[in-house]
Write a protein that holds these residues in place. Structure first.
Motif, short mmCIF file in Angstrom:
data_model
loop_
_atom_site.label_atom_id
_atom_site.label_comp_id
_atom_site.label_asym_id
_atom_site.label_seq_id
_atom_site.Cartn_x
_atom_site.Cartn_y
_atom_site.Cartn_z
N LEU A 39 0.83 -1.20 0.00
CA LEU A 39 0.00 0.00 0.00
C LEU A 39 0.87 1.25 0.00
O LEU A 39 0.60 2.19 -0.75
CB LEU A 39 -0.94 0.01 1.20
CG LEU A 39 -1.79 1.27 1.37
CD1 LEU A 39 -2.64 1.55 0.13
CD2 LEU A 39 -2.66 1.17 2.61
N GLY A 40 1.88 1.26 0.82
CA GLY A 40 2.79 2.40 0.87
C GLY A 40 3.44 2.67 -0.47
O GLY A 40 3.51 3.81 -0.93
N PHE A 41 3.89 1.61 -1.13
CA PHE A 41 4.52 1.76 -2.44
C PHE A 41 3.54 2.31 -3.46
O PHE A 41 3.85 3.23 -4.21
CB PHE A 41 5.08 0.41 -2.92
CG PHE A 41 5.78 0.49 -4.24
CD1 PHE A 41 7.07 0.99 -4.32
CD2 PHE A 41 5.15 0.08 -5.41
CE1 PHE A 41 7.72 1.07 -5.54
CE2 PHE A 41 5.78 0.17 -6.63
CZ PHE A 41 7.08 0.66 -6.70
N ALA A 42 2.33 1.77 -3.48
CA ALA A 42 1.31 2.21 -4.43
C ALA A 42 0.91 3.67 -4.20
O ALA A 42 0.61 4.39 -5.14
CB ALA A 42 0.07 1.31 -4.34
N ALA A 43 0.94 4.10 -2.94
CA ALA A 43 0.54 5.46 -2.61
C ALA A 43 1.71 6.44 -2.64
O ALA A 43 1.51 7.64 -2.50
CB ALA A 43 -0.10 5.48 -1.22
N GLY A 44 2.91 5.92 -2.82
CA GLY A 44 4.09 6.78 -2.80
C GLY A 44 4.45 7.21 -1.38
O GLY A 44 5.03 8.28 -1.17
N LEU A 45 4.12 6.37 -0.42
CA LEU A 45 4.39 6.64 0.99
C LEU A 45 5.14 5.45 1.57
O LEU A 45 5.17 4.38 0.99
CB LEU A 45 3.07 6.84 1.74
CG LEU A 45 2.14 7.93 1.20
CD1 LEU A 45 0.75 7.80 1.80
CD2 LEU A 45 2.72 9.30 1.45
N GLY A 46 5.73 5.63 2.72
CA GLY A 46 6.50 4.55 3.33
C GLY A 46 5.64 3.58 4.12
O GLY A 46 4.53 3.90 4.55
N ARG A 47 6.17 2.37 4.32
CA ARG A 47 5.48 1.36 5.11
C ARG A 47 5.27 1.84 6.53
O ARG A 47 4.20 1.64 7.12
CB ARG A 47 6.25 0.04 5.12
CG ARG A 47 5.52 -1.05 5.91
CD ARG A 47 6.42 -2.16 6.43
NE ARG A 47 7.50 -1.69 7.27
CZ ARG A 47 7.39 -1.37 8.58
NH1 ARG A 47 6.22 -1.44 9.17
NH2 ARG A 47 8.43 -0.98 9.28
N THR A 48 6.27 2.48 7.11
CA THR A 48 6.14 2.95 8.48
C THR A 48 5.07 4.04 8.58
O THR A 48 4.37 4.12 9.59
CB THR A 48 7.47 3.47 9.04
OG1 THR A 48 7.99 4.48 8.18
CG2 THR A 48 8.49 2.34 9.16
N PHE A 49 4.93 4.85 7.55
CA PHE A 49 3.88 5.86 7.54
C PHE A 49 2.51 5.19 7.56
O PHE A 49 1.64 5.58 8.33
CB PHE A 49 4.03 6.76 6.31
CG PHE A 49 3.00 7.86 6.26
CD1 PHE A 49 3.18 9.03 6.97
CD2 PHE A 49 1.85 7.72 5.50
CE1 PHE A 49 2.24 10.05 6.93
CE2 PHE A 49 0.89 8.72 5.44
CZ PHE A 49 1.10 9.89 6.17
N ILE A 50 2.33 4.17 6.72
CA ILE A 50 1.05 3.45 6.68
C ILE A 50 0.78 2.81 8.04
O ILE A 50 -0.34 2.86 8.55
CB ILE A 50 1.05 2.38 5.57
CG1 ILE A 50 1.22 3.03 4.18
CG2 ILE A 50 -0.22 1.54 5.62
CD1 ILE A 50 0.13 3.99 3.79
N SER A 51 1.80 2.25 8.66
CA SER A 51 1.65 1.64 9.98
C SER A 51 1.19 2.69 11.00
O SER A 51 0.30 2.43 11.81
CB SER A 51 2.98 1.03 10.42
OG SER A 51 2.91 0.58 11.76
N GLN A 52 1.79 3.86 10.96
CA GLN A 52 1.42 4.92 11.88
C GLN A 52 -0.01 5.40 11.63
O GLN A 52 -0.73 5.71 12.58
CB GLN A 52 2.39 6.09 11.78
CG GLN A 52 3.76 5.75 12.33
CD GLN A 52 4.77 6.86 12.08
OE1 GLN A 52 4.67 7.61 11.12
NE2 GLN A 52 5.75 6.95 12.97
N VAL A 53 -0.41 5.45 10.38
CA VAL A 53 -1.78 5.83 10.04
C VAL A 53 -2.76 4.81 10.63
O VAL A 53 -3.75 5.18 11.27
CB VAL A 53 -1.98 5.93 8.51
CG1 VAL A 53 -3.45 6.06 8.14
CG2 VAL A 53 -1.17 7.09 7.93
#
Length: 65
Positions: free
Chosen positions: A19-33
Motif C-alpha cells: 500500500l505504501g509503495f502504491a501510494a508513494g508513501l512509506g510502510r512505516t507511515f502506513i503503519s502509523q496511520v
C-alpha cells in the motif's frame, strides 16, 4: 480513519509495504496511520484512498461495527 484504512487494505489483500509503495508513501507511515499515531494530510488521505480504489470520504467515515 485508522480502522477504515486497515480494513480496506486487508480486504484488498495488500501488505502495508504494498500500500505504501502504491501510494508513494512509506510502510512505516502506513503503519502509523493504521495505529492513529499521526495526523494525516488531505493529500495523503487522497493518495491512500486512490491506492485502495475507494473514495477519501470512505476512509473518513465513522466505522460501522
Amino acid at each position: 480513519m485508522a480502522f477504515n484504512v486497515r480494513l480496506r487494505r486487508v480486504e484488498k489483500q495488500r501488505s502495508q509495504e504494498q500500500l505504501g509503495f502504491a501510494a508513494g508513501l512509506g510502510r512505516t507511515f502506513i503503519s502509523q496511520v493504521e495505529r492513529a499515531k499521526i495526523n494525516v494530510s488531505l493529500d495523503n488521505i487522497e493518495k491512500i484512498a486512490t491506492s485502495l480504489d475507494v473514495s477519501a470520504s470512505d476512509l473518513l467515515k465513522w466505522p460501522a461495527l
